[in-house]
Design an enzyme around this catalytic site. Sequence first.
Site, PDB file in Angstrom:
ATOM      1  N   CYS A  43       0.823  -1.212   0.000  1.00 34.05           N
ATOM      2  CA  CYS A  43       0.000   0.000   0.000  1.00 34.05           C
ATOM      3  C   CYS A  43       0.856   1.260   0.000  1.00 34.05           C
ATOM      4  CB  CYS A  43      -0.934  -0.016   1.208  1.00 34.05           C
ATOM      5  SG  CYS A  43      -1.851   1.511   1.393  1.00 34.05           S
ATOM      6  N   CYS A  48      -1.472   1.629  -3.208  1.00 34.12           N
ATOM      7  CA  CYS A  48      -2.464   2.703  -3.063  1.00 34.12           C
ATOM      8  C   CYS A  48      -1.858   4.109  -3.038  1.00 34.12           C
ATOM      9  CB  CYS A  48      -3.248   2.552  -1.760  1.00 34.12           C
ATOM     10  SG  CYS A  48      -3.392   0.888  -1.126  1.00 34.12           S
ATOM     11  N   LYS A  51       0.268   5.246  -6.098  1.00 29.40           N
ATOM     12  CA  LYS A  51      -0.693   5.235  -7.211  1.00 29.40           C
ATOM     13  C   LYS A  51      -1.582   6.472  -7.175  1.00 29.40           C
ATOM     14  CE  LYS A  51      -4.559   3.707  -6.578  1.00 29.40           C
ATOM     15  NZ  LYS A  51      -5.337   2.531  -6.374  1.00 29.40           N
ATOM     16  N   TYR A 179      -8.772  -3.398 -11.650  1.00 32.61           N
ATOM     17  CA  TYR A 179      -8.674  -1.980 -11.311  1.00 32.61           C
ATOM     18  C   TYR A 179      -7.267  -1.420 -11.480  1.00 32.61           C
ATOM     19  CZ  TYR A 179      -6.698  -2.763  -6.594  1.00 32.61           C
ATOM     20  OH  TYR A 179      -5.895  -3.092  -5.537  1.00 32.61           O
ATOM     21  N   GLU A 183      -6.626   1.802 -13.717  1.00 33.76           N
ATOM     22  CA  GLU A 183      -6.078   3.010 -13.084  1.00 33.76           C
ATOM     23  C   GLU A 183      -4.792   3.466 -13.781  1.00 33.76           C
ATOM     24  OE1 GLU A 183      -7.763   2.446  -8.533  1.00 33.76           O
ATOM     25  OE2 GLU A 183      -5.773   1.701  -8.989  1.00 33.76           O
ATOM     26  N   HIS A 436     -27.228  20.597  -2.267  1.00 27.38           N
ATOM     27  CA  HIS A 436     -27.303  21.171  -3.612  1.00 27.38           C
ATOM     28  C   HIS A 436     -26.316  22.314  -3.772  1.00 27.38           C
ATOM     29  CE1 HIS A 436     -29.237  22.267  -7.364  1.00 27.38           C
ATOM     30  NE2 HIS A 436     -29.305  23.518  -6.954  1.00 27.38           N
ATOM     31  N   GLU A 441     -26.319  14.578  -4.835  1.00 24.67           N
ATOM     32  CA  GLU A 441     -27.752  14.774  -4.573  1.00 24.67           C
ATOM     33  C   GLU A 441     -28.599  13.906  -5.494  1.00 24.67           C
ATOM     34  OE1 GLU A 441     -29.636  18.642  -5.616  1.00 24.67           O
ATOM     35  OE2 GLU A 441     -27.736  19.119  -6.580  1.00 24.67           O
TER      36      GLU A 441
HETATM   37  P1  FAD Z   1       1.396  -6.098   1.857  1.00 24.33           P
HETATM   38  O1  FAD Z   1       1.050  -4.673   2.018  1.00 24.33           O
HETATM   39  O2  FAD Z   1       1.750  -6.592   0.513  1.00 24.33           O
HETATM   40  O3  FAD Z   1       2.578  -6.367   2.879  1.00 24.33           O
HETATM   41  C1  FAD Z   1       3.261  -7.578   2.911  1.00 24.33           C
HETATM   42  C2  FAD Z   1       4.686  -7.286   3.321  1.00 24.33           C
HETATM   43  O4  FAD Z   1       5.321  -8.511   3.622  1.00 24.33           O
HETATM   44  C3  FAD Z   1       5.505  -6.643   2.222  1.00 24.33           C
HETATM   45  O5  FAD Z   1       6.109  -5.476   2.716  1.00 24.33           O
HETATM   46  C4  FAD Z   1       6.550  -7.699   1.852  1.00 24.33           C
HETATM   47  O6  FAD Z   1       7.777  -7.150   1.460  1.00 24.33           O
HETATM   48  C5  FAD Z   1       6.655  -8.466   3.151  1.00 24.33           C
HETATM   49  N1  FAD Z   1       7.079  -9.855   2.991  1.00 24.33           N
HETATM   50  C6  FAD Z   1       6.545 -10.794   2.163  1.00 24.33           C
HETATM   51  N2  FAD Z   1       7.129 -11.974   2.366  1.00 24.33           N
HETATM   52  C7  FAD Z   1       8.056 -11.794   3.342  1.00 24.33           C
HETATM   53  C8  FAD Z   1       8.969 -12.655   3.996  1.00 24.33           C
HETATM   54  N3  FAD Z   1       9.040 -13.961   3.702  1.00 24.33           N
HETATM   55  N4  FAD Z   1       9.782 -12.124   4.945  1.00 24.33           N
HETATM   56  C9  FAD Z   1       9.716 -10.801   5.264  1.00 24.33           C
HETATM   57  N5  FAD Z   1       8.852  -9.953   4.680  1.00 24.33           N
HETATM   58  C10 FAD Z   1       8.033 -10.445   3.731  1.00 24.33           C
HETATM   59  N6  FAD Z   1      -5.920  -1.256  -1.823  1.00 24.33           N
HETATM   60  C11 FAD Z   1      -6.806  -0.303  -1.475  1.00 24.33           C
HETATM   61  O7  FAD Z   1      -7.517  -0.465  -0.484  1.00 24.33           O
HETATM   62  N7  FAD Z   1      -6.932   0.849  -2.199  1.00 24.33           N
HETATM   63  C12 FAD Z   1      -6.175   1.099  -3.294  1.00 24.33           C
HETATM   64  O8  FAD Z   1      -6.322   2.139  -3.934  1.00 24.33           O
HETATM   65  C13 FAD Z   1      -5.227   0.123  -3.680  1.00 24.33           C
HETATM   66  N8  FAD Z   1      -4.419   0.316  -4.736  1.00 24.33           N
HETATM   67  C14 FAD Z   1      -3.472  -0.607  -5.061  1.00 24.33           C
HETATM   68  C15 FAD Z   1      -2.650  -0.362  -6.149  1.00 24.33           C
HETATM   69  C16 FAD Z   1      -1.705  -1.279  -6.520  1.00 24.33           C
HETATM   70  C17 FAD Z   1      -0.817  -1.009  -7.698  1.00 24.33           C
HETATM   71  C18 FAD Z   1      -1.565  -2.491  -5.770  1.00 24.33           C
HETATM   72  C19 FAD Z   1      -0.528  -3.508  -6.166  1.00 24.33           C
HETATM   73  C20 FAD Z   1      -2.377  -2.750  -4.687  1.00 24.33           C
HETATM   74  C21 FAD Z   1      -3.343  -1.797  -4.323  1.00 24.33           C
HETATM   75  N9  FAD Z   1      -4.195  -2.017  -3.235  1.00 24.33           N
HETATM   76  C22 FAD Z   1      -5.122  -1.073  -2.905  1.00 24.33           C
HETATM   77  C23 FAD Z   1      -4.135  -3.269  -2.459  1.00 24.33           C
HETATM   78  C24 FAD Z   1      -3.354  -3.078  -1.159  1.00 24.33           C
HETATM   79  O9  FAD Z   1      -2.088  -2.543  -1.446  1.00 24.33           O
HETATM   80  C25 FAD Z   1      -3.235  -4.423  -0.442  1.00 24.33           C
HETATM   81  O10 FAD Z   1      -4.513  -4.977  -0.259  1.00 24.33           O
HETATM   82  C26 FAD Z   1      -2.556  -4.270   0.920  1.00 24.33           C
HETATM   83  O11 FAD Z   1      -1.300  -3.686   0.808  1.00 24.33           O
HETATM   84  C27 FAD Z   1      -2.456  -5.652   1.586  1.00 24.33           C
HETATM   85  O12 FAD Z   1      -1.746  -5.531   2.792  1.00 24.33           O
HETATM   86  P2  FAD Z   1      -0.946  -6.784   3.378  1.00 24.33           P
HETATM   87  O13 FAD Z   1      -0.418  -6.327   4.685  1.00 24.33           O
HETATM   88  O14 FAD Z   1      -1.801  -7.982   3.324  1.00 24.33           O
HETATM   89  O15 FAD Z   1       0.221  -7.045   2.357  1.00 24.33           O
END
Ligand code: FAD
Length: 459
Positions: A43, A48, A51, A179, A183, A436, A441
């Site tokens: 994110c 997010c 982006k 999306y 986007e 309005h 609205e």
């Molecule tokens: P992540 O945020 O992916 O975090 C996982 C973390 O774990 C990462 O930092 C990774 O490096 C780390 N990791 C993975 N494996 C290991 C390991 N073995 N050891 C140590 N670290 C590790 N959502 C919205 O709500 N609104 C939006 O507008 C939106 N736009 C998006 C745009 C794009 C281009 C993308 C790709 C996603 C977007 N999302 C959006 C989705 C949102 O980013 C994810 O749903 C959210 O980040 C999920 O959070 P998470 O904690 O599950 O995973």
Amino acid sequence: MAQYEYDLFVIGAGSAGVRAARLAAMSGAKVAVAEEHRVGGTCVIRGCVPKKFMVYAAEFAHHFKTAKDYGWTIEGASFDWPTFLAEKDKEIARLSGVYVRNLQNAGAELAHGKARIVDAHTVEVTGQGTHTADKILIATGGRPWMPADLPGIEHVISSNEAFHLPQLPKRIVIAGGGYIAVEFAGIFNGLGVETTLIHRGPNLLRGFDDDVRSHVAEELEKRGITVVLGAQHTAIEKTSGGLLNRFSDGHERESDVVMFAVGREPYVEGLGLENAGVKLTDKGAVAVDDYSRTNVENIWAVGDVTDRINLTPVAIREGQAFAQTVFYDKPTKFDHELVASAVFSQPPIGSVGLAEADARKQYGKVDIYLARLKPMKYAFGGDERSLLKLVVDCATERVLGCHVVGPDAPEMIQMAAIAIKMGVTKTQWDATCAVHPTLAEELVTMREKYVPMGLGQVA
Ligand code: FAD
């Protein structure tokens, strides 16, 4: 002496992992978090947040056009990609720092490196040795999926790289109908890049309401994006002029950059799940129950790696529910019903609840209220249209879905979601007085049921 080094070991410092780790640490638990990339996760670092900055940057092109209709003279407007990148990266670094401090202030320890589960109570972090923990939380997120066997796939970038292109291309082809693809098509088009969006399905944005889907596809084309549906890449070849995209419908198109946003997959590679016997779903996500617990008693998983609803606020709430359940003795399930979402396309979408087709399947008879109109802002020029749609259950009058395409639709839908989540009926909805003059609205002034042409009584 405690049996384990930590009460909780969190793998992944993204939206889900950070929230869970902070709350757990604030309860007094001894918590460690491993992160292999940058704190903040998808994110903050490559999703997010950056982006949305790109969307803001791209929208100026459209604002400049509208400004002229209002009497402004815009001269010499130009966009400098390196300046934008530097500002964006500065802000992302600041936010990542805030996340680090929040974790540290809560008392959680950070370990930089890739974590691998060695057994149900042991985690190894590259370069940092092994650690033991009473409980493990998997919060490793997702990553872009790429069709590895497509000829020329090595020339293709994903959204990860789109945030750091050394220079803005003149031409881009974006594959995907979700999306992220939509986007980025709006972003690059707004920044002056000749943009083609190709999707193998019959329409963009599967899962959204069909009226929204076709409306958005039309609006994207009005903005100058070439939308190719029902076709996909068969190959990408490097040429002297750039990259040649070969499509399954026989067409070819040259571009400087090819970006694929054709799906994301749970990121479990190299995580060692098999060492603890953690089960996956048939789609490769970590399988969990309503409390985000895996089949292994002391291991939980939250966020995108569980592939439930892959959005940041959902990941955060799942992380929070986990912490409340496990560290505050307050069993909490996150309710995945009626989660509103936005697509920051141009124009943007806000949507909550059921699409018309899904509502008909689940509820049988539904009433539709629909308005298509030119937003007031474009009264002096431009041919952009907005769409507002309500899906209402005939039997109970409950509003089942609300879908908006138009300026500020994502802001609007957050408020609509509150009422819909509370079970608002159409009568209550209509009893709300309008604000309005706004686009919103229209939502509370739609009285006539909509019957699509060809479906019946109203022509
Ligand atoms: P992540 O945020 O992916 O975090 C996982 C973390 O774990 C990462 O930092 C990774 O490096 C780390 N990791 C993975 N494996 C290991 C390991 N073995 N050891 C140590 N670290 C590790 N959502 C919205 O709500 N609104 C939006 O507008 C939106 N736009 C998006 C745009 C794009 C281009 C993308 C790709 C996603 C977007 N999302 C959006 C989705 C949102 O980013 C994810 O749903 C959210 O980040 C999920 O959070 P998470 O904690 O599950 O995973």
